[in-house]
Motif scaffolding. Structure first.
Motif, short mmCIF file in Angstrom:
data_model
loop_
_atom_site.label_atom_id
_atom_site.label_comp_id
_atom_site.label_asym_id
_atom_site.label_seq_id
_atom_site.Cartn_x
_atom_site.Cartn_y
_atom_site.Cartn_z
N LEU B 57 0.84 -1.21 0.00
CA LEU B 57 0.00 0.00 0.00
C LEU B 57 0.87 1.25 0.00
N LEU B 58 1.92 1.22 0.82
CA LEU B 58 2.83 2.35 0.92
C LEU B 58 3.47 2.65 -0.43
N GLU B 59 3.93 1.58 -1.08
CA GLU B 59 4.59 1.72 -2.38
C GLU B 59 3.63 2.31 -3.41
N ASN B 60 2.39 1.79 -3.45
CA ASN B 60 1.49 2.19 -4.53
C ASN B 60 0.72 3.47 -4.28
N TYR B 61 0.60 3.86 -3.00
CA TYR B 61 -0.17 5.08 -2.74
C TYR B 61 0.69 6.23 -2.22
N VAL B 62 1.99 5.98 -1.96
CA VAL B 62 2.83 7.07 -1.47
C VAL B 62 4.12 7.21 -2.28
N LEU B 63 4.81 6.09 -2.48
CA LEU B 63 6.20 6.20 -2.94
C LEU B 63 6.39 6.25 -4.45
N LYS B 64 5.64 5.39 -5.18
CA LYS B 64 5.88 5.23 -6.61
C LYS B 64 5.65 6.54 -7.36
N GLU B 65 6.29 6.65 -8.52
CA GLU B 65 6.08 7.85 -9.31
C GLU B 65 4.60 7.99 -9.68
N GLY B 66 4.01 9.13 -9.36
CA GLY B 66 2.59 9.33 -9.65
C GLY B 66 1.65 8.71 -8.65
N ALA B 67 2.21 8.05 -7.60
CA ALA B 67 1.35 7.36 -6.65
C ALA B 67 0.54 8.33 -5.81
N LEU B 68 1.04 9.56 -5.68
CA LEU B 68 0.34 10.52 -4.83
C LEU B 68 -0.78 11.26 -5.55
N SER B 69 -1.11 10.82 -6.77
CA SER B 69 -2.09 11.59 -7.54
C SER B 69 -3.46 11.61 -6.88
N TRP B 70 -3.73 10.66 -5.94
CA TRP B 70 -5.02 10.70 -5.23
C TRP B 70 -5.16 11.94 -4.37
N MET B 71 -4.02 12.61 -4.10
CA MET B 71 -4.12 13.82 -3.27
C MET B 71 -4.44 15.06 -4.08
N GLY B 72 -4.39 14.94 -5.39
CA GLY B 72 -4.64 16.11 -6.22
C GLY B 72 -3.68 16.12 -7.39
N ALA B 73 -4.04 16.85 -8.44
CA ALA B 73 -3.26 16.81 -9.67
C ALA B 73 -1.84 17.30 -9.47
N GLU B 74 -1.64 18.27 -8.59
CA GLU B 74 -0.29 18.84 -8.46
C GLU B 74 0.72 17.87 -7.84
N TYR B 75 0.21 16.78 -7.22
CA TYR B 75 1.12 15.81 -6.63
C TYR B 75 1.46 14.68 -7.60
N ALA B 76 0.82 14.67 -8.77
CA ALA B 76 0.92 13.52 -9.65
C ALA B 76 2.34 13.27 -10.15
N SER B 77 3.17 14.32 -10.21
CA SER B 77 4.50 14.11 -10.80
C SER B 77 5.55 13.75 -9.75
N LEU B 78 5.14 13.63 -8.47
CA LEU B 78 6.14 13.35 -7.44
C LEU B 78 6.62 11.91 -7.51
N ASP B 79 7.92 11.72 -7.29
CA ASP B 79 8.49 10.38 -7.23
C ASP B 79 9.29 10.27 -5.94
N LEU B 80 8.75 9.57 -4.95
CA LEU B 80 9.42 9.50 -3.65
C LEU B 80 10.15 8.19 -3.46
N SER B 81 10.42 7.46 -4.57
CA SER B 81 10.94 6.10 -4.37
C SER B 81 12.30 6.08 -3.69
N PHE B 82 13.02 7.22 -3.67
CA PHE B 82 14.31 7.21 -2.97
C PHE B 82 14.13 7.05 -1.46
N LEU B 83 12.90 7.27 -0.99
CA LEU B 83 12.65 7.11 0.45
C LEU B 83 12.28 5.68 0.83
#
Lengths: 230, 204
Positions: B57-83
């Motif tokens: 769940l963490l990987e698919n809804y927080v970390l992966k590139e574009g995983a944060l898009s459920w929070m709004g369009a401006e978060y869609a390009s974030l890639d947190l996989s380094f964390l």
């Protein structure tokens, strides 16, 4: 009066040890043989064996572990009086995880092909028992400089075994050393292959890594009777 | 159906011990008797079965590139996989702690059996390995990821119980002195790995 104060200060001052005193030298040499992290303490085997198919991977893996261990031991030793003992494992894990992330990003940037082959095993340095073991057993109780030396010793002891296993497996398994073909081309049947020599494909498969380490342990204990188990 | 395949694959073909050498430290240290091996094995199944889905769940809804898009369009390009290393290990360490407390509270019998092994498990490579393989293989849904976690756990259980049974039997056999203990355990594990390779040809 002032003389007694000076004497008192001198007493409080710790005796200055030379950087490479005999005691410090032993910190480096012991883990290479008599107290080897892999063959004697049985630590860090988790991520060690899977990446010994090729020498190049093994060298980069050993370097990564050495760097993480040195930096981690230094940091933990510097922080050792600040870490509450109840949550020390989590603090240690966070320190290692941060360092491993850095190493992983460096590997990805400069040697992408090695990073690809090591895949999840770079991340698994975090749970490498050598690192947690050295933090617990040494860095939490010693000063910074001896901790760094201890890290160098253990990192090298780990690397030596890794590289020996990788040399054996790469030469016999794929007839290469560091990617250079030693006996001619296996597919075109030139060189020694022309005379009917074949690579032992078993050597590249996982079980042979275990058996190779088993044999290294056998040789080491046969040469040093102090290490025998009852 | 896919979930069953992944489960069986995790036990036999991609066995944590024999194919990837994960969790070898505790495998070698705690395999002297069958009883403790069963305890540790059960604890590994338990923890893998819990942490792999959480990390999924963490990987698919927080970390992966574009995983944060459920929070709004401006978060869609974030890639947190380094964390991911830090978060995975934090999830594992805290889950283990939490599981330990819950088990202690609600099932003292189970706590008696698993209790001492749970803290050991936070630093068992097979748990973090499970999370990292899950990330690398990109399972389609959480059911697949859970069955991968449970399958790997059962495979690990099988391996440690088997080696413990063999080590109990060979304790009194006449092995060359330098090979006694650790050396022979390595070689036996290698031989068991060869036997497990017979499963490799199976297509699932």
């Amino acid at each position: 009066m002032s003389e007694t104060i000076e004497k008192a200060i001198e007493k409080v001052k710790e005796p200055n040890e030379p950087l490479f005193s005999p005691k410090n030298k032993r910190l480096i040499t012991d883990p290479l043989n008599e107290n080897n992290p892999i063959t004697i303490q049985v630590l860090g085997i988790c991520s060690a064996l899977a990446i010994t198919v090729q020498v190049k991977q093994a060298v980069f893996m050993s370097l990564s572990v050495l760097v993480v261990l040195m930096a981690g031991n230094f940091l933990i030793s510097a922080l050792r009086n600040l870490i509450p003992s109840r949550i020390r494992i989590i603090v240690q894990l966070v320190v290692v995880a941060t360092l491993v992330t850095l190493v992983d990003l460096v590997l990805k940037a400069y040697v992408p092909e090695v990073s690809e082959k090591l895949s999840v095993f770079v991340g698994l340095i975090i749970t490498n028992c050598i690192i947690m073991g050295r933090f617990e057993a040494f860095a939490m109780a010693n000063k910074k400089w001896p901790s760094v030396l201890d890290a160098v010793g253990n990192g090298l002891g780990y690397g030596v075994i890794l590289i020996v296993v990788a040399v054996v497996r790469e030469i016999f398994g794929s007839g290469k050393f560091w990617g250079i073909e030693l006996f001619g081309s296996a597919s075109e049947l030139t060189g020694v292959y022309g005379m009917g020599y074949m690579n032992n494909n078993m050597m590249i498969l996982p079980p042979m890594a275990l058996i190779t380490v088993g044999i290294i342990i056998w040789i080491q204990r046969a040469r040093n009777k102090n290490l025998l188990e009852g | 159906m896919e979930a069953v395949n992944i489960f069986v694959k995790g036990i036999f073909i991609e066995n944590m011990i024999f194919a990837y050498f994960l969790g070898m430290c505790s495998y070698l240290a705690v395999s002297k008797t069958v009883k403790t091996a069963v305890g540790l094995g059960a604890a590994v199944i338990f923890v893998l079965g819990i942490t792999v889905p959480i990390n999924y769940l963490l990987e698919n809804y927080v970390l992966k590139e574009g995983a944060l898009s459920w929070m709004g369009a401006e978060y869609a390009s974030l890639d947190l996989s380094f964390l991911s290393f830090i978060l995975f290990i934090a999830v594992i360490a805290s889950t283990v702690q939490l599981v330990e407390m819950i088990v202690e509270r609600f099932s003292p019998a189970l706590y008696g059996a698993l209790g001492i092994f749970l803290p050991l498990i936070a630093v068992n490579c097979s748990i973090l390995g499970g999370a990292l393989f899950m990330q690398e293989r990109q399972y389609a849904n959480i059911v697949d990821a859970t069955s991968f976690g449970l399958g790997s756990g059962v495979g690990w259980f099988l391996a440690i119980v088997a080696i413990a049974a063999i080590r109990e039997k060979i304790q009194y056999s006449n092995i060359p002195a330098p090979l006694k203990g650790l050396g022979i355990t390595f070689i036996i594990t290698g031989l068991m790995g060869m036997a497990f390779m017979a499963f490799m040809g199976i297509e699932l």
